[in-house]
Write a protein that holds these residues in place. Structure first.
Motif, mmCIF file in Angstrom:
data_model
loop_
_atom_site.group_PDB
_atom_site.id
_atom_site.type_symbol
_atom_site.label_atom_id
_atom_site.label_comp_id
_atom_site.label_asym_id
_atom_site.label_seq_id
_atom_site.Cartn_x
_atom_site.Cartn_y
_atom_site.Cartn_z
ATOM 1 N N GLY A 138 0.619 -1.269 0.052
ATOM 2 C CA GLY A 138 0.071 -0.022 0.059
ATOM 3 C C GLY A 138 0.843 1.080 -0.031
ATOM 4 N N GLY A 139 0.088 2.509 0.055
ATOM 5 C CA GLY A 139 1.046 3.647 -0.145
ATOM 6 C C GLY A 139 1.130 4.410 -1.264
ATOM 7 N N GLU A 140 2.023 5.313 -1.621
ATOM 8 C CA GLU A 140 2.304 6.084 -2.788
ATOM 9 C C GLU A 140 3.590 5.712 -3.204
ATOM 10 O OE1 GLU A 140 0.706 10.612 -1.990
ATOM 11 O OE2 GLU A 140 2.432 10.112 -0.432
ATOM 12 N N TYR A 141 4.332 4.701 -2.713
ATOM 13 C CA TYR A 141 5.702 4.532 -3.259
ATOM 14 C C TYR A 141 5.930 2.909 -2.898
ATOM 15 C CZ TYR A 141 6.603 5.601 1.831
ATOM 16 O OH TYR A 141 6.414 5.541 3.026
ATOM 17 N N PRO A 142 7.006 2.447 -3.312
ATOM 18 C CA PRO A 142 7.262 1.058 -3.224
ATOM 19 C C PRO A 142 7.824 0.675 -1.791
ATOM 20 C CG PRO A 142 8.179 1.919 -5.314
ATOM 21 C CD PRO A 142 7.901 2.769 -4.576
ATOM 22 N N LEU A 143 7.682 -0.469 -1.295
ATOM 23 C CA LEU A 143 8.248 -0.911 -0.133
ATOM 24 C C LEU A 143 9.530 -0.424 0.169
ATOM 25 C CD1 LEU A 143 7.818 -2.041 2.506
ATOM 26 C CD2 LEU A 143 8.243 -4.337 1.555
ATOM 27 N N GLN A 144 10.021 -0.058 1.202
ATOM 28 C CA GLN A 144 11.594 0.633 1.350
ATOM 29 C C GLN A 144 12.251 -0.464 2.355
ATOM 30 O OE1 GLN A 144 12.738 3.509 -0.406
ATOM 31 N NE2 GLN A 144 10.950 2.769 -1.406
ATOM 32 N N ASP A 145 13.539 -0.636 2.050
ATOM 33 C CA ASP A 145 14.268 -1.400 3.079
ATOM 34 C C ASP A 145 15.350 -0.518 3.706
ATOM 35 O OD1 ASP A 145 16.078 -0.978 0.960
ATOM 36 O OD2 ASP A 145 16.674 -3.157 0.631
ATOM 37 N N GLY A 146 16.163 -0.857 4.672
ATOM 38 C CA GLY A 146 17.006 -0.236 5.396
ATOM 39 C C GLY A 146 17.069 -0.705 6.746
ATOM 40 N N PHE A 147 16.049 -0.505 7.676
ATOM 41 C CA PHE A 147 15.226 0.354 7.755
ATOM 42 C C PHE A 147 15.256 1.045 9.097
ATOM 43 C CE2 PHE A 147 11.668 3.147 7.694
ATOM 44 C CZ PHE A 147 11.712 3.939 6.294
ATOM 45 N N GLY A 148 15.739 2.422 9.286
ATOM 46 C CA GLY A 148 15.946 2.778 10.531
ATOM 47 C C GLY A 148 15.151 2.348 11.661
ATOM 48 N N TRP A 149 13.886 2.751 11.645
ATOM 49 C CA TRP A 149 13.031 2.601 12.975
ATOM 50 C C TRP A 149 12.836 1.158 13.107
ATOM 51 C CZ3 TRP A 149 8.190 6.176 11.841
ATOM 52 C CH2 TRP A 149 7.419 5.466 10.612
ATOM 53 N N THR A 150 12.812 0.175 12.024
ATOM 54 C CA THR A 150 12.449 -1.183 12.225
ATOM 55 C C THR A 150 13.733 -1.845 13.045
ATOM 56 O OG1 THR A 150 11.262 -1.190 10.394
ATOM 57 C CG2 THR A 150 12.045 -3.069 11.020
ATOM 58 N N ASN A 151 14.867 -1.183 12.362
ATOM 59 C CA ASN A 151 16.262 -1.673 13.205
ATOM 60 C C ASN A 151 16.146 -1.200 14.604
ATOM 61 O OD1 ASN A 151 16.822 -2.036 10.418
ATOM 62 N ND2 ASN A 151 18.121 -0.316 10.431
ATOM 63 N N GLY A 152 15.893 -0.123 14.917
ATOM 64 C CA GLY A 152 15.757 0.408 16.229
ATOM 65 C C GLY A 152 14.875 -0.151 17.012
ATOM 66 N N VAL A 153 13.683 -0.462 16.701
ATOM 67 C CA VAL A 153 12.593 -1.202 17.641
ATOM 68 C C VAL A 153 13.173 -2.620 18.141
ATOM 69 C CG1 VAL A 153 10.209 -1.717 17.839
ATOM 70 C CG2 VAL A 153 11.004 0.444 17.188
ATOM 71 N N THR A 154 13.540 -3.148 16.780
ATOM 72 C CA THR A 154 13.835 -4.570 16.988
ATOM 73 C C THR A 154 15.028 -4.683 17.948
ATOM 74 O OG1 THR A 154 13.207 -5.021 14.775
ATOM 75 C CG2 THR A 154 14.694 -6.483 15.371
#
Length: 551
Positions: A504-520
């Protein structure tokens, strides 16, 4: 008389013995039999092979042709025929569960926690200077970007990124980012959505106060400077206080029916967003009965919320052109500003500034009372956004309702009711849903987002609902880990119902990913038993053992 062999019976027998697909023509079959050649992947995996290639599951058709089955082909095909995957994503997951695919899942991956530690240097950036004409904004210290298309620092993302930096002992980057945010407030009066000139007309959910809680700085001069910056940011959010009335909101301030003051999201401009110019024009064109500037302003306000976009902001959940974000008094925003006011009160008390202490103590008390009066939906025992024009609570059930628990402004009874509602409506197999409705917008079901998992876990823990908090954490970490083993990536968002990459959303799914890294990282530190050796529901048996990574 010599009887000729019955080629039809031989063919049928061979097909049955070798389990060859019906589309294989007799001459080819005869050639295989005569040459005693082993079947090709297309012969051996028939309908499965055809489906993978037709769906372009892998960009190069040769990729799957070179794959190696992890178990007996008969067993794989039996599982496929029993329940053929219903989507491309499910088909890919099935393939990766059952085959070693070259260039995709044939390389061993480091454990999730080690992978995150290795990502910080890759996401670190510096912009002390920018080229003339660039949209980038200079920053004095190093910082961490989310990744993918997000090549600059973002405001609310950074708090959740910092959680992981603290867990990994990168206090240097935490302090550097606080220096950057203080600099932005001093220069522009607020922290923009991101460090691009086209983001300067709006902010994002105000987490600066909570970021300061992560700092270990003890220098009095630094602390005084940051308190001054925090007070300046508060001024930005309250700038409309002098002009807001019960009949009409002003800037980011809404005067409620009883005269109390709460906040909303807003943008100082009413033009298409630079970064989504064509998309905004197309959305405004659909809203033929509304002034285009009104649509643009509301799209921008939705972007300031960080929830761009969600049914929270839409009159018609399935039509983005009905966005009315400026009409909504959001529960999460007001919880965060209350937390800001409480920290300013504390900082002023420590500095011996009694007038400031008194002012912000009164502000925090008044805001909490207004949240209790207007944003607590007593009939449904939940916190909810308030729709100002109609003077009613929003019908949308969302994870934003947990923010009062996160900052500590809920009562114990409210926290208990929210825990019950969360368990029954928002918890999915793979973590916490963003909302309960499917709209195609990325901040709706079935997506889950790292920041909302952290808010829920910490909010529930604060009020003693530890079992539910750990359950949400376990479900989320399981989704992140399984997807990491399948893709080798940390993603921006996830489908927590199917435990797949989000959409969903306006753009393709992004990887990286700052807040996922931090929370994990922070959750794995909070709950060490959820580490690589744990059993993760939804992964293949090999993945659950933590020994056989997927792509």
């Amino acid at each position: 008389m010599v009887r000729k062999p019955d080629l039809g019976n031989i063919e049928a027998s061979a097909r049955k013995r070798l389990k060859l697909p019906m589309f294989l023509c007799a001459p080819v079959l005869a050639a295989l039999l005569c040459a005693n050649a082993p079947p090709s992947p297309a012969d051996q995996f028939g309908d499965l092979f055809a489906a993978v290639q037709k769906e372009h599951v892998f960009a190069d058709g040769k990729t799957f042709a070179d794959a190696v089955p992890k178990r007996a082909p008969d067993a794989i095909m039996a599982d496929y025929e029993r329940a053929a995957p219903g989507s491309s994503a499910a088909l890919r997951a099935f393939v990766l569960d059952n085959f070693v695919v070259p260039g995709v899942n044939d390389r061993p991956l480091p454990p999730l926690r080690e992978h995150i530690r290795a990502l910080w240097p890759q996401l670190e950036r510096r912009t002390p200077n920018v080229p003339p004409g660039s949209s980038a904004i200079t920053l004095p210290a190093p910082y961490v970007v989310p990744g993918g298309r997000f090549r600059e620092i973002y405001y609310w993302d950074s708090y959740f990124t910092m959680l992981g930096l603290v867990a990994d002992g990168r206090d240097d980057l935490v302090e550097g980012m606080l220096e950057d945010f203080s600099s932005l407030i001093e220069r522009f009066g607020h922290i923009p959505n991101g460090t691009r000139t086209y983001y300067l007309s709006r902010s994002q959910p105000p987490f600066f106060a909570l970021m300061l809680d992560l700092s270990r700085a003890t220098d009095g001069t630094i602390r005084a400077r940051r308190l001054a910056a925090l007070r300046k940011e508060h001024n930005y959010w309250m700038a409309g206080e002098v002009c807001a009335t019960t009949a009409e909101a002003c800037k980011r301030v809404v005067r409620m029916p009883d005269g109390s003051v709460l906040n909303r999201y807003w943008d100082d401009r009413d033009t298409p967003r630079d970064e989504s110019f064509a998309e905004d024009q197309a959305t405004a064109a659909k809203a033929s009965t509304r002034p285009t500037g009104e649509v643009f302003r509301n799209l921008r306000a939705g972007a300031e919320s960080g929830w761009d976009f969600s049914s929270r902001w839409l009159s018609d959940p399935h039509d983005l052109s009905t966005i009315h974000a400026t009409d909504v008094v959001p529960v999460d925003l007001n919880a965060l500003i209350w937390a800001m006011e409480k920290r300013i009160e504390k900082g002023c008390r420590q500095a011996g500034d009694q007038p400031c202490t008194r002012e912000f103590g009164q502000r925090a008390t008044a805001r909490k009372a207004a949240v209790q009066r207007f944003l607590w939906h007593a009939k449904q025992n939940r916190f909810a956004d308030w729709i100002a024009p109609s003077s009613r609570p929003s019908k949308v059930v969302s994870s934003a309702s947990l923010f009062p628990l996160f900052v500590g402004m809920a009562t114990p009874a409210q926290a208990g009711a929210m825990a019950k509602a969360t368990r029954s409506t928002l918890v999915a197999d793979g973590g916490l849903r963003t909302t309960t409705v499917r709209t195609g917008q990325q901040w709706d079901a079935p997506n889950g987002w790292a920041p909302l998992q952290w808010v829920a876990v910490e909010g529930l823990r604060r009020y003693g609902h530890n079992a539910l908090a750990q359950d949400i954490a376990a479900r989320w970490i399981g989704t992140v880990n399984c997807t990491y083993l399948e893709t080798g990536k940390m993603l921006e968002k996830y489908d927590v119902e199917e435990r797949l990459p989000g959409g969903g959303g306006e753009y393709p799914l992004q990887d990286g990913f700052g807040w996922t890294n931090g929370v994990t990282a922070a959750l794995l530190d909070r709950y060490p038993t959820l580490g690589p050796a744990a059993t993760f529901q939804g992964c293949s048996p090999a993945d659950r053992s933590g020994t056989t990574p997927r792509p």
